[in-house]
Design an enzyme around this catalytic site. Structure first.
Site, PDB file in Angstrom:
ATOM      1  N   CYS A 300      30.389 -21.620  10.859  1.00 30.71           N
ATOM      2  CA  CYS A 300      31.501 -22.268  11.261  1.00 30.71           C
ATOM      3  C   CYS A 300      31.691 -23.783  10.843  1.00 30.71           C
ATOM      4  O   CYS A 300      32.754 -23.925  10.414  1.00 30.71           O
ATOM      5  CB  CYS A 300      31.696 -22.268  12.920  1.00 30.71           C
ATOM      6  N   HIS A 348      30.262 -24.444  18.367  1.00 34.24           N
ATOM      7  CA  HIS A 348      31.274 -23.474  17.314  1.00 34.24           C
ATOM      8  C   HIS A 348      32.688 -24.538  17.011  1.00 34.24           C
ATOM      9  O   HIS A 348      32.969 -25.400  17.869  1.00 34.24           O
ATOM     10  CB  HIS A 348      31.851 -22.287  18.005  1.00 34.24           C
ATOM     11  N   HIS A 360      38.545 -19.690  11.442  1.00 35.77           N
ATOM     12  CA  HIS A 360      37.193 -19.882  11.603  1.00 35.77           C
ATOM     13  C   HIS A 360      36.440 -18.821  11.041  1.00 35.77           C
ATOM     14  O   HIS A 360      36.828 -17.835  10.788  1.00 35.77           O
ATOM     15  CB  HIS A 360      36.938 -20.006  13.134  1.00 35.77           C
TER      16      HIS A 360
END
Length: 388
Positions: A300, A348, A360
């Protein structure tokens, strides 16, 4: 005599409420069997529900992502520390060479002075004298030292001191490097263990359970899309209200209009954000791989770092640092290009594209994709950061 004709009492009957040995043995056997049954392998009723499996797998992926960011931090620290160690060792080698050269100059001065009968430098004499008395006898001649000789002595001891200092720094840096490498190994092992456990749980599901799990995931995505649409409507309404307010303010008082630098800053950000988003869109479909920074795969924070690098903006490697690399803004005011961070431990991140959606790299086994910012529920959103 009558007692001789009594029949023997059969074994296993009760006497005064007490069970005789035969029945007691049977009862104990029965209890042992029950105990063995209780300790046997769990029945189908003891199998975790599909919801429990889903939660466990999601938790494992989250823990793996947390460990991944720790791995990224440890890897970055290790890389920097290794460069520092290499630099210090090079410096030590260079200083050792200079120290040898300074020592040779002292030796040449001393040899020349002994041949001519002149004085030797005090410190050089101390290094080269055969005995303390020899050194003491020659110290009276120190007044005849030349400036060049004094400089050689000073150079020697300066280099000696600096070399020792750099050696100590290199030793400490090597210890730090070892600690960083150990942290890296620990984080890597943790990630692999979490992912292995998650894969094992999923592999034990039946085809029917996998289908039900997919249906549950689809419902979550539909709810996330609905929330994204609501956010898009809210942002559009606020943008329209802001535009109306700006128009009203400009018509009533032109002197209060913003300076020309504000629109330039906004335009600059928009240009950079467009470049970052163009890069991110080009990565859609590439696999999530923990610790990866491209170009074939990403995790990420590796994706967001690479996207903004394409726009000329350098972001730190980890989510922990990226969250502090810009200005925090409300979700309702998020602009395309902003970074959306998730979870209380900030493990994240995605890049906002507008209308409640983001790009993402979700998790192991998944691919870079467009998805609602509510993909894991509204409560999972931590903050929004504008990085440039």
């Amino acid at each position: 005599m009558a007692s001789q004709h009594r029949k023997p009492r059969p074994s296993g009957t009760r006497v005064a409420g007490i069970r005789t040995p035969a029945l007691a043995t049977a009862a104990l056997t029965s209890m042992a069997l029950l105990s063995q049954t209780a300790n046997a392998a769990p029945s189908a009723d003891d199998k975790p529900s599909l919801e429990e499996v889903e939660k466990k797998v999601d938790d494992l992926y989250r823990q793996a992502e947390t460990a991944t960011e720790k791995y990224n931090a440890a890897k970055e620290k290790t890389t920097k520390q290794r460069k520092r160690v290499d630099s210090l060792l090079d410096n030590v080698a260079q200083r050792a060479q200079k120290l040898n050269e300074a020592r040779e100059r002292l030796g040449s001065f001393a040899a020349a002075q002994y041949r001519t009968g002149a004085s030797a430098p005090d410190t050089a004499t101390f290094l080269l004298a055969d005995s303390p008395q020899d050194y003491f006898d020659q110290t009276q001649l120190m007044g005849r030292l030349t400036e060049r000789q004094k400089g050689a002595v000073d150079d020697y001891f300066t280099e000696q001191s600096e070399t020792m200092k750099k050696r100590q720094e290199a030793t400490k840096s090597l210890e730090t490097l070892t600690d960083s490498q150990n942290d890296l190994k620990t984080a890597k092992a943790t990630v692999q263990k979490k992912l292995s456990t998650a894969r094992t749980l999923l592999s034990q599901l039946t085809a029917e359970e996998k289908a039900r799990l997919a249906a549950i995931e689809k419902q979550k995505q539909e709810e996330a899309a609905r929330k994204a649409a609501e956010l898009a409507e809210q942002q559009a309404a606020e943008a329209a209200a802001a535009q109306q307010e700006s128009s009203t303010s400009s018509s009533s008082d032109t002197s209060s209009s913003p300076s020309s630098s504000a629109p330039a800053a906004d335009a600059s950000y928009t240009t950079k954000a467009e470049k970052a988003l163009a890069f991110a869109r080009a990565q859609i479909g590439k696999p999530y791989v923990w610790g990866a920074t491209g170009p074939e795969s990403y995790d990420c924070s590796g994706l967001t770092q690479a996207a903004w690098k394409a726009a000329g903006v350098t972001l730190p490697r980890t989510t922990y640092d990226q969250v502090n690399a810009g200005t925090t803004v409300p979700l309702a005011n998020a602009l395309p290009g902003d970074l959306i961070f998730f979870y209380d431990d900030v493990t994240h991140v995605g890049i906002y594209i507008g209308n409640g959606m983001m790009i993402h790299a979700p998790k192991p086994g998944a691919y870079v994709r467009e998805e609602s910012v509510y993909y894991d529920g509204e409560s999972s959103i931590h903050s929004v950061v504008r990085p440039a």
